[in-house]
Design an enzyme around this catalytic site. Structure first.
Site, PDB file in Angstrom:
ATOM      1  CB  SER A  58      -0.875   0.031   1.256  1.00 42.94           C
ATOM      2  OG  SER A  58      -1.513   1.296   1.371  1.00 42.94           O
TER       3      SER A  58
ATOM      4  CE1 TYR B  22      -4.133  -2.008   4.822  1.00 43.71           C
ATOM      5  CE2 TYR B  22      -3.484   0.250   4.345  1.00 43.71           C
ATOM      6  CZ  TYR B  22      -3.892  -0.997   3.913  1.00 43.71           C
ATOM      7  OH  TYR B  22      -4.053  -1.236   2.566  1.00 43.71           O
TER       8      TYR B  22
END
Ligand code: NAD
Length: 247
Positions: A142, A156
């Site tokens: 990501s 995350y």
């Protein structure tokens, strides 16, 4: 040679788009993995079959090693071929600062995004070695890994940082065996992930902020993944490709 595209988290979003587009990129067998949404995975498999390719649906909670082992037994039952693994299954945590990163929440995020990805890679590479037909891996990281995502889901972001480092380590270990390992770092992509993370309005709110002025699509990520797995990228390994509209 008949090639197997094995996509985790392929019942929706980026994984589903990758599975659907696989046959166009020469993958004539597609393993569609799902966590909970079997119907979604079956629908993706049906679309794959419409192209003339074969599709196989496998379920596993990637937080559970035994589930992963059972899933790999199903893959191992297929006639051998090169395997293109797309380590895509992932969860996002709700927006929150450090005080929100309580151990249980962080454990859940890491259980799926890191431990699950490592175990799927470990067992899939064991099968690649047993078959001796080669293969490749693309991990789905990501942009958050690079941005650190200050003030929002830093757990995350940290889990995706681990995926970036995993990609480098796997690439180093597997290069002598001809197995290329790369990753993509999606930016803001229009999938259900944001609603699942408790932010249904995220795309509407910040969709215009990437330099290209819009969110990306699952298909745009899939194209990058499938290129990295293709012969066109035969000299590309240990690369982490931003698919983030310039972000
Ligand atoms: P998505 O929610 O549609 O896909 C996530 C997939 O992971 C789903 O199929 C889900 O079933 C699966 N999954 C989640 N927990 C699981 C578990 N315990 N066991 C098995 N499968 C499980 O969202 P997406 O946007 O397509 O996300 C795909 C990947 O892309 C994720 O790794 C995500 O972190 C990454 N990503 C997405 C974005 C974005 O903006 N959408 C940005 C950067 C990275």
């Amino acid at each position: 040679m008949s090639k197997i595209l094995f996509v985790t988290g392929a019942s929706a979003g980026i994984g589903a788009a990758t599975a659907r587009l696989g046959p166009e990129h020469g993958w004539d067998r597609v393993v569609v993995h799902y966590g909970r949404d079997r119907d979604g995975a079956e629908a993706v498999a049906a679309e794959v079959r419409e192209t003339g390719a074969e599709a196989f649906v496998v379920g596993a909670d990637v937080r559970d090693d035994d589930h992963i082992a059972t899933m790999l037994l199903a893959v191992a039952d297929l006639p051998p071929g090169p395997i293109g693994l797309v380590n895509n299954a992932g969860v996002v945590s709700p927006t929150g600062k450090l005080a929100d990163c309580r151990p249980e929440r962080v454990r859940q995020v890491f259980a799926v995004n890191v431990f699950g990805a490592i175990e799927v890679a470990r067992q899939t590479v064991a099968l690649m070695r047993k078959w001796g037909k080669g293969g490749g891996i693309v991990n789905v990281s990501s942009a958050a890994a690079r941005l650190g995502s200050a003030n929002q889901y830093i757990d995350y972001a940290a889990s995706k940082g681990a995926i970036d480092t995993l990609t480098l380590g796997l690439a180093d270990e597997l290069a002598p065996e001809g197995i290329r390992v790369n990753a993509i770092r999606p930016g803001l992509i229009a999938t259900d992930l944001h609603a699942k993370g408790g932010e249904p309005d995220r795309l509407e709110r910040i969709g215009h902020t990437p330099p290209l002025g819009r969110p990306g699509s699952a298909e745009e990520c899939a194209e990058a993944i499938l290129w990295l797995l293709s012969d066109g990228a035969s000299y590309v390994t240990r690369s982490i490709l931003d698919v983030a509209g310039g972000r």
